[in-house]
Write a protein that holds these residues in place. Structure first.
Motif, PDB file in Angstrom:
ATOM      1  N   VAL A   1       0.815  -1.218   0.000  1.00 25.31           N
ATOM      2  CA  VAL A   1       0.000   0.000   0.000  1.00 25.31           C
ATOM      3  C   VAL A   1       0.844   1.261   0.000  1.00 25.31           C
ATOM      4  N   GLY A   2       2.090   1.164   0.466  1.00 24.49           N
ATOM      5  CA  GLY A   2       2.952   2.340   0.461  1.00 24.49           C
ATOM      6  C   GLY A   2       3.246   2.853  -0.923  1.00 24.49           C
ATOM      7  N   ARG A   3       2.986   2.037  -1.952  1.00 28.39           N
ATOM      8  CA  ARG A   3       3.228   2.458  -3.328  1.00 28.39           C
ATOM      9  C   ARG A   3       2.022   3.152  -3.956  1.00 28.39           C
ATOM     10  N   LEU A   4       0.891   3.139  -3.253  1.00 31.01           N
ATOM     11  CA  LEU A   4      -0.303   3.770  -3.820  1.00 31.01           C
ATOM     12  C   LEU A   4      -0.176   5.286  -3.838  1.00 31.01           C
ATOM     13  N   PHE A   5       0.571   5.848  -2.891  1.00 34.28           N
ATOM     14  CA  PHE A   5       0.751   7.290  -2.782  1.00 34.28           C
ATOM     15  C   PHE A   5       2.236   7.591  -2.645  1.00 34.28           C
ATOM     16  N   ASN A   6       2.601   8.845  -2.942  1.00 32.84           N
ATOM     17  CA  ASN A   6       4.005   9.216  -2.861  1.00 32.84           C
ATOM     18  C   ASN A   6       4.395   9.759  -1.495  1.00 32.84           C
TER      19      ASN A   6
ATOM     20  N   ALA B   1       3.585  12.415  -0.095  1.00 29.20           N
ATOM     21  CA  ALA B   1       3.746  13.865  -0.055  1.00 29.20           C
ATOM     22  C   ALA B   1       2.736  14.480   0.914  1.00 29.20           C
ATOM     23  N   ILE B   2       3.137  15.568   1.543  1.00 30.48           N
ATOM     24  CA  ILE B   2       2.258  16.238   2.488  1.00 30.48           C
ATOM     25  C   ILE B   2       1.006  16.753   1.796  1.00 30.48           C
ATOM     26  N   ASP B   3       1.098  17.057   0.499  1.00 24.84           N
ATOM     27  CA  ASP B   3      -0.081  17.528  -0.245  1.00 24.84           C
ATOM     28  C   ASP B   3      -1.180  16.478  -0.242  1.00 24.84           C
ATOM     29  N   ASP B   4      -0.824  15.211  -0.533  1.00 24.43           N
ATOM     30  CA  ASP B   4      -1.817  14.136  -0.542  1.00 24.43           C
ATOM     31  C   ASP B   4      -2.404  13.931   0.856  1.00 24.43           C
ATOM     32  N   ILE B   5      -1.534  13.992   1.866  1.00 20.72           N
ATOM     33  CA  ILE B   5      -1.997  13.773   3.241  1.00 20.72           C
ATOM     34  C   ILE B   5      -2.985  14.864   3.660  1.00 20.72           C
ATOM     35  N   LEU B   6      -2.638  16.111   3.404  1.00 23.75           N
ATOM     36  CA  LEU B   6      -3.531  17.218   3.767  1.00 23.75           C
ATOM     37  C   LEU B   6      -4.865  17.109   3.031  1.00 23.75           C
ATOM     38  N   ASN B   7      -4.812  16.817   1.745  1.00 24.74           N
ATOM     39  CA  ASN B   7      -6.057  16.701   0.979  1.00 24.74           C
ATOM     40  C   ASN B   7      -6.963  15.623   1.562  1.00 24.74           C
TER      41      ASN B   7
ATOM     42  N   LEU C   1      -0.905   8.087   4.352  1.00 21.14           N
ATOM     43  CA  LEU C   1      -0.036   8.146   5.527  1.00 21.14           C
ATOM     44  C   LEU C   1       0.803   6.879   5.703  1.00 21.14           C
ATOM     45  N   ALA C   2       0.689   5.947   4.779  1.00 17.06           N
ATOM     46  CA  ALA C   2       1.259   4.611   4.990  1.00 17.06           C
ATOM     47  C   ALA C   2       2.767   4.614   5.167  1.00 17.06           C
ATOM     48  N   ASN C   3       3.464   5.559   4.569  1.00 13.77           N
ATOM     49  CA  ASN C   3       4.916   5.566   4.679  1.00 13.77           C
ATOM     50  C   ASN C   3       5.427   6.436   5.822  1.00 13.77           C
ATOM     51  N   ARG C   4       4.498   6.962   6.637  1.00 14.33           N
ATOM     52  CA  ARG C   4       4.920   7.836   7.731  1.00 14.33           C
ATOM     53  C   ARG C   4       4.520   7.312   9.104  1.00 14.33           C
ATOM     54  N   GLY C   5       3.327   6.741   9.202  1.00 10.37           N
ATOM     55  CA  GLY C   5       2.778   6.413  10.507  1.00 10.37           C
ATOM     56  C   GLY C   5       2.016   7.602  11.074  1.00 10.37           C
ATOM     57  N   THR C   6       1.240   7.363  12.126  1.00  7.49           N
ATOM     58  CA  THR C   6       0.413   8.439  12.666  1.00  7.49           C
ATOM     59  C   THR C   6      -0.032   8.137  14.091  1.00  7.49           C
ATOM     60  N   THR C   7      -0.388   9.197  14.800  1.00  4.82           N
ATOM     61  CA  THR C   7      -1.084   9.100  16.075  1.00  4.82           C
ATOM     62  C   THR C   7      -2.415   9.835  15.917  1.00  4.82           C
ATOM     63  N   ILE C   8      -3.514   9.199  16.381  1.00  2.00           N
ATOM     64  CA  ILE C   8      -4.849   9.771  16.198  1.00  2.00           C
ATOM     65  C   ILE C   8      -5.578   9.794  17.539  1.00  2.00           C
ATOM     66  N   ILE C   9      -6.207  10.895  17.829  1.00  4.62           N
ATOM     67  CA  ILE C   9      -7.162  10.974  18.942  1.00  4.62           C
ATOM     68  C   ILE C   9      -8.514  11.260  18.313  1.00  4.62           C
ATOM     69  N   ALA C  10      -9.447  10.331  18.458  1.00  3.27           N
ATOM     70  CA  ALA C  10     -10.718  10.442  17.762  1.00  3.27           C
ATOM     71  C   ALA C  10     -11.885  10.224  18.708  1.00  3.27           C
ATOM     72  N   GLN C  11     -12.797  11.162  18.676  1.00  2.00           N
ATOM     73  CA  GLN C  11     -14.045  10.990  19.434  1.00  2.00           C
ATOM     74  C   GLN C  11     -14.784   9.756  18.927  1.00  2.00           C
ATOM     75  N   ARG C  12     -15.275   8.958  19.835  1.00  2.00           N
ATOM     76  CA  ARG C  12     -16.121   7.839  19.433  1.00  2.00           C
ATOM     77  C   ARG C  12     -17.474   8.419  19.078  1.00  2.00           C
TER      78      ARG C  12
ATOM     79  N   ALA D   1      -5.023   7.906  -6.272  1.00  2.00           N
ATOM     80  CA  ALA D   1      -4.497   9.254  -6.066  1.00  2.00           C
ATOM     81  C   ALA D   1      -5.535  10.341  -6.346  1.00  2.00           C
ATOM     82  N   ARG D   2      -6.569  10.045  -7.151  1.00  2.00           N
ATOM     83  CA  ARG D   2      -7.638  10.995  -7.449  1.00  2.00           C
ATOM     84  C   ARG D   2      -7.086  12.281  -8.054  1.00  2.00           C
ATOM     85  N   LYS D   3      -6.178  12.137  -9.017  1.00  2.00           N
ATOM     86  CA  LYS D   3      -5.567  13.304  -9.642  1.00  2.00           C
ATOM     87  C   LYS D   3      -5.931  13.453 -11.106  1.00  2.00           C
ATOM     88  N   GLU D   4      -6.778  12.554 -11.604  1.00  5.55           N
ATOM     89  CA  GLU D   4      -7.301  12.694 -12.957  1.00  5.55           C
ATOM     90  C   GLU D   4      -8.680  12.064 -13.026  1.00  5.55           C
TER      91      GLU D   4
END
Length: 385
Positions: free
Chosen positions: A18-23, A25-31, A100-111, A254-257
């Motif tokens: 799955v790490g190959r599905l996206f590059n 980049a912070i642009d993809d993550i923010l979007n 986010l697959a190539n970075r990892g993450t921490t999430i706090i989410a309301q149930r 990627a939803r770019k086209e």
């Protein structure tokens, strides 16, 4: 051999790639995170650059949306977790979070629907199925979702945020400042709504509309939209703002086209039809014969092109010396010159000047139908014309 049937499936090994599905980049993550916040009903998103105890320099994205139903939906490739209606209208495919697959993450989410929350920690290996995603209790009475992702070296976070929120419909604060946002079609000269899509028509500065000419709730991309150019009158260019259109889809993940389906073809045809309606309502035009006939096939019948051509002015071999005169009305007995390169045109101009009886008149325009223009009889014309 016995006949049998089976259903297609995603192999377990696919999650390792799955790490190959996206590059990454912070642009993809923010979007992706901004779209998730909007879909969750957020009215504000706060983005900060922070020092995180786990990641070091990091970007924190917090929204005040409805929270998360089940953490597993974020990490299930192809499972969006959104309602059926929303998934249909926006083509939510359940893949974007893997940016986010190539970075990892921490999430706090309301149930969602409760005063409880989750604390979710996922390494890059967890996205690839090599480690578990760890979920524990988060702060009581936490609202919305906070996502923390590590910042990569040399990333322009401020520039990425500015681009991501330029046409985003929810208020965004970045490092304590409210970010500007605007209507994607704010400078359009004409806007029509069609099947959940706003179509804006422009005629000035066409170059700026050839890139990122489509907006999907703040995610912009380039689409091969039609243009309509005229020889002497204004030309037309389009941008589209997708509001609620389930049938115009983007290429995953990627939803770019855009997917070239029947809906896309219908959109291109409708844009053309709008152009020709504007032409028909504006009076004189200088459409090519091909475009004029195209308008008629689309059910729009513009008047014939204005009888105007550029006065003849001989061209030079040095292109920066050439002068292209503005078009002028052409009479029924005008002399027309078809052009033949700098050497021939300079000689023709000298011949007409020496002849002293008339000029070469007008330069022909191959795009036009010239049947209504009458040439003088052969004896009245200099040799070679």
């Amino acid at each position: 051999m016995t006949d049998f049937s089976f259903h297609a499936k995603v192999a377990a090994e696919a999650i390792e790639k799955v790490g190959r599905l996206f590059n990454a980049a912070i642009d993809d993550i923010l979007n992706e995170l901004l779209q998730n916040a909007r879909r969750a009903g957020a009215t504000k998103v706060v983005i900060d650059q922070i020092d995180d105890p786990r990641f070091g320099k990091a970007v924190r994205i917090a929204d005040n949306g409805a929270g998360l139903e089940d953490p597993r939906s974020l990490f299930s490739l192809g499972q969006s977790g959104w309602s059926e209606a929303l998934s249909s209208s926006e083509d939510a495919a359940g893949m974007g979070f893997f940016a986010l697959a190539n970075r990892g993450t921490t999430i706090i989410a309301q149930r969602k629907g409760t005063s409880d929350s989750w604390l979710i920690q996922a390494s890059a290996e967890a996205f690839h199925g090599k480690q578990p995603v760890n979920v524990g209790p988060g702060p009581h009475d936490h609202k919305g979702v906070i996502v923390i992702v590590p910042e990569m070296a040399s990333e322009n976070i401020a520039g990425a945020v500015q681009h991501a929120v330029c046409f985003y419909p929810v208020a965004v604060e970045f490092n304590g400042e409210i970010m500007p946002s605007s209507d994607f079609l704010g400078e359009a000269e004409h806007i029509e709504e069609w099947r959940g899509i706003r179509i804006g028509v422009f005629s000035r500065n066409p170059g700026r509309y050839n890139f990122d000419n489509a907006n999907f709730h703040g995610v912009t991309l380039g689409m091969p939209l039609p243009e309509l150019r005229q020889s002497w009158h204004r030309s037309f260019f389009a941008r589209v703002d997708v509001v609620d259109c389930a049938h115009l889809k983007l290429v995953l993940p990627a939803r770019k086209e855009v997917v070239r389906n029947e809906m896309f073809d219908a959109l291109l045809e409708e844009i053309d039809r709008i152009y020709f309606r504007l032409i028909a309502a504006s009076g004189p035009h200088s459409l090519s014969l091909k475009d004029y006939q195209r308008g008629r096939t689309l059910g729009v019948d513009p008047s014939e092109a204005a009888p105007a051509l550029r006065p003849f002015s001989p061209i030079f071999a040095e292109a920066d010396r050439n002068e292209f005169l503005p078009a002028k009305p052409v009479g029924p007995n005008a002399h027309l010159y078809e052009g033949g390169g700098p050497l021939e045109e300079q000689n023709v101009a000298r011949a007409f000047a020496a002849w002293g009886r008339c000029s070469a008149g007008f330069r022909t325009e191959p795009r036009f139908c010239r049947l209504s223009l009458v040439r003088p009889a052969q004896p009245d014309r200099p040799h070679g014309l």
